[in-house]
Design a protein around this motif. Structure first.
Motif, short mmCIF file in Angstrom:
data_model
loop_
_atom_site.label_atom_id
_atom_site.label_comp_id
_atom_site.label_asym_id
_atom_site.label_seq_id
_atom_site.Cartn_x
_atom_site.Cartn_y
_atom_site.Cartn_z
N THR A 40 9.13 7.04 17.03
CA THR A 40 9.96 6.76 18.20
C THR A 40 10.27 8.08 18.89
OG1 THR A 40 11.99 5.65 18.98
CG2 THR A 40 12.15 6.91 16.93
N ASN A 41 11.16 8.04 19.89
CA ASN A 41 11.59 9.27 20.57
C ASN A 41 12.77 9.90 19.84
OD1 ASN A 41 10.92 8.11 23.92
ND2 ASN A 41 9.79 9.59 22.73
N ASN A 42 12.85 11.21 19.85
CA ASN A 42 13.99 11.90 19.28
C ASN A 42 15.28 11.51 19.98
OD1 ASN A 42 15.40 14.10 17.77
ND2 ASN A 42 15.58 14.98 19.82
N HIS A 43 15.22 11.37 21.31
CA HIS A 43 16.47 11.07 22.02
C HIS A 43 16.99 9.66 21.74
CE1 HIS A 43 13.82 9.30 25.26
NE2 HIS A 43 14.82 8.45 25.33
N VAL A 44 16.15 8.80 21.17
CA VAL A 44 16.60 7.46 20.81
C VAL A 44 17.53 7.49 19.59
CG1 VAL A 44 15.83 5.22 19.90
CG2 VAL A 44 14.62 6.27 21.81
N GLY B 168 10.30 5.48 23.27
CA GLY B 168 9.81 5.47 21.90
C GLY B 168 8.77 4.41 21.63
N GLY B 169 8.58 3.50 22.60
CA GLY B 169 7.59 2.44 22.42
C GLY B 169 6.18 2.94 22.67
N PRO B 170 5.18 2.15 22.28
CA PRO B 170 3.80 2.58 22.41
C PRO B 170 3.18 2.24 23.76
CG PRO B 170 3.90 0.52 21.21
CD PRO B 170 5.31 0.87 21.55
N LEU B 171 2.21 3.05 24.16
CA LEU B 171 1.34 2.77 25.29
C LEU B 171 -0.05 2.56 24.71
CD1 LEU B 171 1.34 2.71 28.48
CD2 LEU B 171 0.34 5.01 28.34
N PHE B 172 -0.58 1.35 24.88
CA PHE B 172 -1.86 0.98 24.27
C PHE B 172 -3.01 1.04 25.27
CE2 PHE B 172 1.18 -1.43 21.60
CZ PHE B 172 0.78 -1.01 20.35
N ASN B 173 -4.20 1.36 24.76
CA ASN B 173 -5.40 1.15 25.55
C ASN B 173 -5.93 -0.25 25.27
OD1 ASN B 173 -6.75 1.27 23.07
ND2 ASN B 173 -7.53 3.35 23.41
N MET B 174 -7.02 -0.63 25.87
CA MET B 174 -7.52 -1.99 25.73
C MET B 174 -8.17 -2.27 24.37
SD MET B 174 -6.56 -3.65 28.39
CE MET B 174 -5.06 -2.70 28.05
#
Length: 488
Positions: free
Chosen positions: A113-117, A221-227
């Motif tokens: 996740t992100n540190n700032h979260v 913190g969430g993911p960015l997915f490719n196809m």
């Protein structure tokens, strides 16, 4: 004659038919190709979302906030409101909650996740999507504020997880999908394209993928997915005048994240390589002043404090052209490639020094523990020169070092070089930002301790057909190279 005319007409019709058939065939081939290209655009993201969503999590953090430190003496003693404000001030600690997103990267419960979260959280709870279930308490493994990445761990096995992809293969225009918990609304999917690559926001190690897939607060913190269902980025920030998505979101590239996660998983902290140099970009107007350089490339060393580079013999004025075989175009590239190199590794620097190429072997230190400091010498000058010469050159009024100049501009007692007394308005020196009090210690990477030194180097440059010279400027202890035009 009539039969001949009929034959000719038949031949013409036959040729016309052949041409039309060929044209129709070409059109069908083109339409088929266009159709195949159109099929590359997904008609639905449903199958992909269903496949990878079980590994995406909602993160809730709880922080205990004290309220006893409020302002005192807000009302005079005996006021009818005295009891009210006393009760308000003595409420005691209260809990503050925040929401974010994350994703599982291993079946034994590691979560990114992100540190700032999670920064400053006293409790971190993980809830799986979709379907929720009983929240699980997570342990903080380690964080890296520089890339805003944190690694968590839950006590579980056989969890659904996703894998990182190669973010370098993500092209501008490729489809991507973001998942997370935007604005606390629960599991949500948004899709878009890669809008830009290699974005830098404010960090030293930034390498962001820009996307127009909707990213809002809570998506952090969430993911960015490719196809292919691989994670190519971690959703981190948005550019917005109103706090909501306007189609400009940023995800930290997976090729940066994986290196950070590997170190957090192994050590609980990051361990970045450290070279120990202060550097700046080589600008086009500097090229003519750097002997042996034809294009604006490399990282120009403007100071070498105590550290690995100094121990290896790197000097101010060196241009670092490559690092262990990898060509360096600018300072950002050098900083990132050094940070990714293992601590203690021996690397070879390809350096341009006064027109010659030099190979220097450096053993990298660790950035996080480095305590580099510039050496200082407070010993007073033995004596003062009988008279400090002054001159006007290249739009600068320059003075040699003297006790009065040192006192006036607060220079170090052992300062060397020439002091800028004044800068001609609208001159090239003025446009480059030179100021009274600046100390020029080198011209074209040669030390200058007198007006004669400066003048001789300038004349040599002019005779050699150069259009500019490179001056090394110290301002309040900070070194920087600048290019000054010789064309009046």
């Amino acid at each position: 004659m009539k039969s001949q005319s009929v034959a000719i007409a038949r031949d013409n019709r036959r040729e016309t038919g052949i041409v039309m058939a060929l044209m129709l065939s070409a059109i069908m081939v083109l339409m088929s190709a266009l159709g195949a290209a159109a099929q590359e655009r997904p008609t639905s993201f449903a199958d992909l979302a269903e496949k990878i969503s079980p590994a995406v999590v909602n993160i809730t953090t709880t922080t205990v906030v004290s309220t006893n430190a409020g302002p005192q003496g807000m009302v005079p003693e005996g006021s009818p409101f005295e009891d009210f404000f006393r009760d308000f001030q003595n409420q005691g600690p209260r809990e503050s909650s925040a929401l974010g997103s994350g994703f599982v990267i291993s079946d034994d419960g590691y979560i990114v996740t992100n540190n700032h979260v999670i920064e400053g959280a006293d409790e971190i709870l993980i809830e799986f999507f979709p379907g929720g279930g009983t929240p699980m308490e997570a342990e903080l493994v380690g964080t890296d504020p520089n890339t805003d990445i944190a690694l968590l761990k839950v006590d579980a096995t056989d969890l659904p997880f996703v894998e990182f992809g190669d973010s370098d293969t993500a092209r501008v225009g490729d489809w991507v999908m973001a998942m997370g918990n935007p604005l606390g609304q629960g599991f949500s999917v948004s899709a878009g394209i890669v809008s830009a690559r290699n974005r830098s926001l404010s960090g030293t190690y930034d390498d962001y993928i820009q996307t127009d897939a909707a990213i809002n607060r809570g998506n952090s913190g969430g993911p960015l997915f490719n196809m292919d269902g691989d994670v190519v980025g971690v959703n981190t920030a948005i550019l917005s005048p109103n706090g909501g998505s306007i189609g400009i979101g940023f995800s930290m590239a997976s090729n940066v994240v994986t290196k950070v996660v590997d170190q957090l998983r192994e050590f609980g902290e990051t361990r970045r390589g450290w070279l120990g140099v202060q550097i700046q970009d080589v600008t086009p107007d500097m090229v003519d002043g750097i002997e042996g350089l034809d294009v604006a490339t490399g990282a120009l060393v403007n100071a070498v404090p105590d550290g690995p580079a100094k121990d290896a013999g790197v000097m101010a004025g060196d241009v670092i052209l490559s690092f262990d075989g990898a060509e360096i175009e600018n300072t950002r590239e050098l900083v990132q490639i050094v940070a990714e190199a293992p601590v203690g590794q021996e690397v070879i620097l390809d350096i341009l020094r006064r027109g010659e190429t030099v190979d220097i072997t450096v053993t990298l230190g660790r950035r996080e523990t480095a305590q580099a400091s510039m050496p200082g010498n407070e010993a007073p000058m033995e004596q003062e020169a009988p008279a400090a010469e002054e001159t006007e050159l290249l739009g600068l009024t320059l003075s040699e070092i003297s006790k009065s100049v040192i006192a006036e501009y607060g220079l170090a007692p052992n300062a060397t070089g020439l002091v800028v007394l004044d800068v001609a308005p609208l001159s090239d020196a003025d446009s480059k930002g030179l100021m009274a009090g600046d100390l020029i210690t080198q011209v074209n990477q040669q030390d200058v301790n007198s007006i004669a030194d400066f003048s001789a180097i300038v004349e040599e440059a002019k005779d050699g057909g150069r259009k500019s010279v490179l001056v090394f400027v110290n301002r309040e202890g900070v070194n920087r190279f600048m290019s000054l035009s010789l064309v009046e």
